[in-house]
Design a protein around this motif. Structure first.
Motif, short mmCIF file in Angstrom:
data_model
loop_
_atom_site.label_atom_id
_atom_site.label_comp_id
_atom_site.label_asym_id
_atom_site.label_seq_id
_atom_site.Cartn_x
_atom_site.Cartn_y
_atom_site.Cartn_z
N THR A 114 27.61 16.39 48.37
CA THR A 114 28.77 17.14 47.86
C THR A 114 29.71 17.38 49.02
O THR A 114 29.28 17.62 50.16
CB THR A 114 28.34 18.49 47.24
OG1 THR A 114 27.65 19.27 48.23
CG2 THR A 114 27.41 18.27 46.06
N MET A 115 31.01 17.30 48.73
CA MET A 115 32.00 17.51 49.78
C MET A 115 33.35 17.84 49.16
O MET A 115 33.60 17.60 47.98
CB MET A 115 32.12 16.27 50.68
CG MET A 115 32.60 15.02 49.97
SD MET A 115 32.77 13.61 51.07
CE MET A 115 34.16 14.17 52.07
N LYS A 135 21.76 17.36 50.51
CA LYS A 135 20.47 17.94 50.14
C LYS A 135 19.52 16.81 49.73
O LYS A 135 19.89 15.93 48.96
CB LYS A 135 20.63 18.92 48.97
CG LYS A 135 21.44 20.16 49.32
CD LYS A 135 21.56 21.08 48.11
CE LYS A 135 22.37 22.32 48.45
NZ LYS A 135 22.50 23.24 47.27
N ASN A 187 25.87 17.80 57.65
CA ASN A 187 26.16 19.07 56.98
C ASN A 187 27.19 19.86 57.77
O ASN A 187 27.04 20.10 58.97
CB ASN A 187 24.88 19.89 56.83
CG ASN A 187 23.99 19.35 55.72
OD1 ASN A 187 24.47 18.74 54.78
ND2 ASN A 187 22.69 19.58 55.82
N THR A 188 28.26 20.21 57.05
CA THR A 188 29.33 21.03 57.63
C THR A 188 29.66 22.13 56.62
O THR A 188 29.96 21.82 55.46
CB THR A 188 30.59 20.20 57.91
OG1 THR A 188 30.24 19.11 58.78
CG2 THR A 188 31.67 21.04 58.55
N PRO A 189 29.61 23.38 57.00
CA PRO A 189 29.87 24.47 56.04
C PRO A 189 31.22 24.33 55.36
O PRO A 189 32.23 24.04 55.99
CB PRO A 189 29.80 25.72 56.92
CG PRO A 189 28.95 25.33 58.09
CD PRO A 189 29.26 23.89 58.35
N HIS A 190 31.20 24.46 54.03
CA HIS A 190 32.38 24.41 53.17
C HIS A 190 33.07 23.04 53.14
O HIS A 190 34.12 22.89 52.53
CB HIS A 190 33.41 25.48 53.58
CG HIS A 190 32.85 26.86 53.64
ND1 HIS A 190 32.40 27.55 52.55
CD2 HIS A 190 32.65 27.68 54.73
CE1 HIS A 190 31.96 28.74 52.91
NE2 HIS A 190 32.09 28.85 54.25
N ASP A 235 27.90 18.85 52.34
CA ASP A 235 26.56 19.37 52.11
C ASP A 235 25.68 18.24 51.60
O ASP A 235 25.96 17.62 50.57
CB ASP A 235 26.60 20.51 51.10
CG ASP A 235 25.25 21.18 50.93
OD1 ASP A 235 24.37 20.97 51.80
OD2 ASP A 235 25.06 21.88 49.93
#
Length: 655
Positions: free
Chosen positions: A214-215, A196, A188-191, A194
């Protein structure tokens, strides 16, 4: 009187015994955990020691509920043991006690059996001890699956876009899912990235896990491979499995366009199906791609063009144009296509050629081609010459025939053309076989064949030595003619086959020897074999009889009475058979009859048969003119009987 004195002693011993029991020791040892796969059988061992031994020992097994409540599932007392009823383990457990080991056996273990089990050991004294073991149940999950998004993702998207989802089902304990991009784990890396995950507990107690990625994509992600790694646990180990790999469609603006020939690979020839493909280094959805043939103007709005049964005219330059519909900017790419060809073979002279016997034969074969060619000449499927020219210094009848010219392109398998040339050699006929041929036959009908070669095709005539012409059927062959004649033979004869054309003639003689007729003639001309048969004669008194041997091949019986002379005869019949073996049987039979007749005649002469010994003279009186003289004579053609001198009948004299 002794009993009241011993009572205090018994009470003291009892008190001593109770004191000793209060000091008895009980110990229990158990493993911290027992691991087993779901569906298998678990064995939990309880090792114990006690000073009282098994006779006064009670063993109890319990399990601990999630709320810490303890439930008894098995109880073994000195005089009784049984499993508790109405528990989750009813019908699945048993207890094996050997020495100081009590083993609880649980069959068909499920994930609901993932509990803590307690072994309690009690003695007759209040002393007791217990041990605990955690039963850990494992279930391997199903093979994980992965799904990619079906739509393309633009690099111009501001927020991370969904790449795909992974799912693994029915595992215990809970499996773990990790996403990978080109063999590198994603965190997980912000923006940017992600991941889940969600966990589902199935009704069976097993766990199913789903993870979604999602990326924010980049141009480099057009060739990236994404997959999921699932880690799960088994007794004493950790295992891992991976999903298949997926790729995503990434939309990005192009900078160049490429067009190429997709098929056929390598050299293109006339008749092939041509497929052109066009791509650019971008992947933008709102665009138009056009492929156009520069020479003919033929075009398609697609990134693929297919042209069937191409010719050399389909060669040339093909352009591919890419245009974005947002700003109508065009990017162009080009390629040149060469369509190779091989025209039909041209043979000179055309179709056929005729040369005189002994003259030189010359012919040529060529085929126009865009590639280097190789030429070969064949006759009767055999290679006779290589190269464009066919040359024979001195033509013979063996030279005549059908020639095939084959032109091939060594660089291109299957690219070839061919043509044929009929070669005729003029000359006087030639007949196969020796000039004089001997033919022996037992048949009465004979078949003769005569094959002649020459050009023009010879005319074949049949005749015999006595000047007769025979009718025969003639057929033309590849190098001449063939004729067959059938006729009956009665004696040895000569037959002539005469083949002729404009340049001469050739005669072959057949000397036919009729073996059957020769044998019959030989038999007929053999000396007459004489056999003597005894005639039965009845003669009246005063009659003199002269009997001569009959010359015949059959036995005759002659009877003479006082009033009548009878001489029945029978001529032999010879039946000719057309089959050799029948003739042979007839010949053998005739020879055997001849030998038998000779033997009988010899014995007759020696007086061994018919009551005769050597020469015999009959005593007779002087005959008068009325005496009867009887003479019998027979041969192959006639029989004669002479009766008397004057043809009168007289009474015989007494002898």
């Amino acid at each position: 009187m002794a009993l009241p004195d011993t009572a205090p002693l018994l009470v003291g011993l009892l008190l001593l015994c109770h004191a000793f029991r209060a000091w008895a020791l009980v110990e229990v040892n158990m493993e911290d955990k027992v691991e087993v796969m779901a569906g298998e059988t678990a064995q939990i061992t309880c090792m114990f020691t006690t000073d009282e031994g098994l006779g006064g020992t009670t063993i109890q097994w319990l399990y601990v509920l999630p709320n810490k409540e303890r439930k008894i599932i098995y109880n073994k007392e000195p005089m009784h043991e049984a499993a508790e009823q109405n528990t989750p383990f009813t019908g699945r457990i048993s207890l094996n006690v050997t020495g100081t080991a009590a083993v609880l056996v649980i069959r068909d273990v499920g994930v609901m059996d993932n509990l803590e089990f307690i072994c309690v050991i009690k003695t007759l004294t209040p002393e007791e001890a217990e041990g605990r073991t955690q039963l850990q149940v494992f279930k391997s999950p199903t093979f994980p699956t992965i799904e990619a998004v079906e739509t393309g993702i633009s690099v111009n998207e501001e927020e991370p876009s969904k790449i795909g989802s992974c799912r693994v089902k029915n595992g215990y304990p809970k499996p773990n899912i990790t996403w990978y991009r080109n063999n590198m784990p994603l965190r997980n890396t912000p923006h940017e990235v992600d991941v889940k995950s969600s966990i589902t507990t199935e009704w069976s107690g097993l766990f199913s896990v789903q993870s979604e990625l999602t990326m924010k994509v980049k141009k480099e992600d057009k060739d990236a491979e994404f997959y999921c790694e699932v880690v799960y646990f088994v007794p004493g180990a950790t295992k891992m499995t991976e999903t298949q790999r997926i790729s995503i469609t990434v939309y990005y603006p192009p900078t160049e366009v490429n067009i190429w020939v997709e098929s056929p690979k390598g050299i293109i020839k006339e008749g092939d199906t041509l497929e052109l493909r066009c791509e650019n280094n971008g992947n933008y959805p709102s665009s138009i791609t056009t492929i156009k043939h520069q020479n003919s103007g033929y075009s398609v709005e697609n990134n693929k063009m297919v042209r069937t049964n191409v010719t050399r005219l389909d060669g040339g330059v093909y352009n591919c144009t890419f245009m974005e519909t947002d700003n109508f900017e065009e990017i162009l790419g080009s390629t040149k296509v060469s369509v190779n060809y091989l025209e039909s073979a041209v043979i000179t002279p055309k179709n056929s050629i005729t040369v005189m016997e002994g003259e030189e034969l010359k012919a040529s074969c060529n085929a126009l081609s865009s590639l280097q060619t190789s030429t070969a000449w064949f006759k009767n499927e055999k290679l006779v010459s290589k190269g464009n020219s066919l040359s024979v210094k001195s033509a013979t009848f063996e030279t005549a025939g059908m020639y095939k010219c084959v032109v091939t392109v060594p660089e291109m398998e299957g690219m070839k053309t061919s043509g044929t040339l009929q070669v005729n050699v003029k000359g006087s006929p030639q007949i196969f076989g020796p000039d004089v041929q001997e033919v022996e036959t037992y048949e009465t009908t004979v078949n003769l064949n005569c094959s002649a070669r020459g050009f023009p095709a010879p005319t074949i005539m049949w005749s015999t030595s006595d000047g007769k012409n025979l009718n025969a059927l003639q057929t033309e062959t590849e190098d001449g003619a063939q004729s067959e004649v059938t006729f009956k033979i009665t004696s040895n004869v000569k037959v002539f086959c005469n083949a002729s054309n404009d340049f001469g003639s050739k005669v072959v003689e057949f000397n036919i020897k009729a073996i059957l007729n020769t044998i019959l003639t030989t038999i007929t001309s053999m000396p007459t074999i004489s056999t003597t048969t005894r005639s039965t004669t009845t003669i009246a008194s005063d009659t003199v009889v002269h009997t001569t041997p009959t010359t015949t091949t059959t036995t005759s019986t002659n009877t003479i009475t006082d009033d009548t002379v009878q001489t029945p005869t029978k001529s032999p019949n010879i039946k000719k058979e057309s089959k050799g073996f029948v003739i042979a049987i007839i010949i053998i039979a005739i020879l055997l009859l001849a030998i038998l007749g000779s033997v009988l005649y010899f014995l007759y002469k020696k007086g061994r048969i018919c009551g005769r010994s050597g020469k015999q003279d009959f005593s007779k009186r002087k005959s008068s003119k009325d005496n009867i003289v009887v003479e019998m004579k027979s041969d192959n053609t006639e029989e004669a009987i002479l009766l008397g001198v004057n043809g009168e009948k007289q009474q015989p004299n007494d002898q």
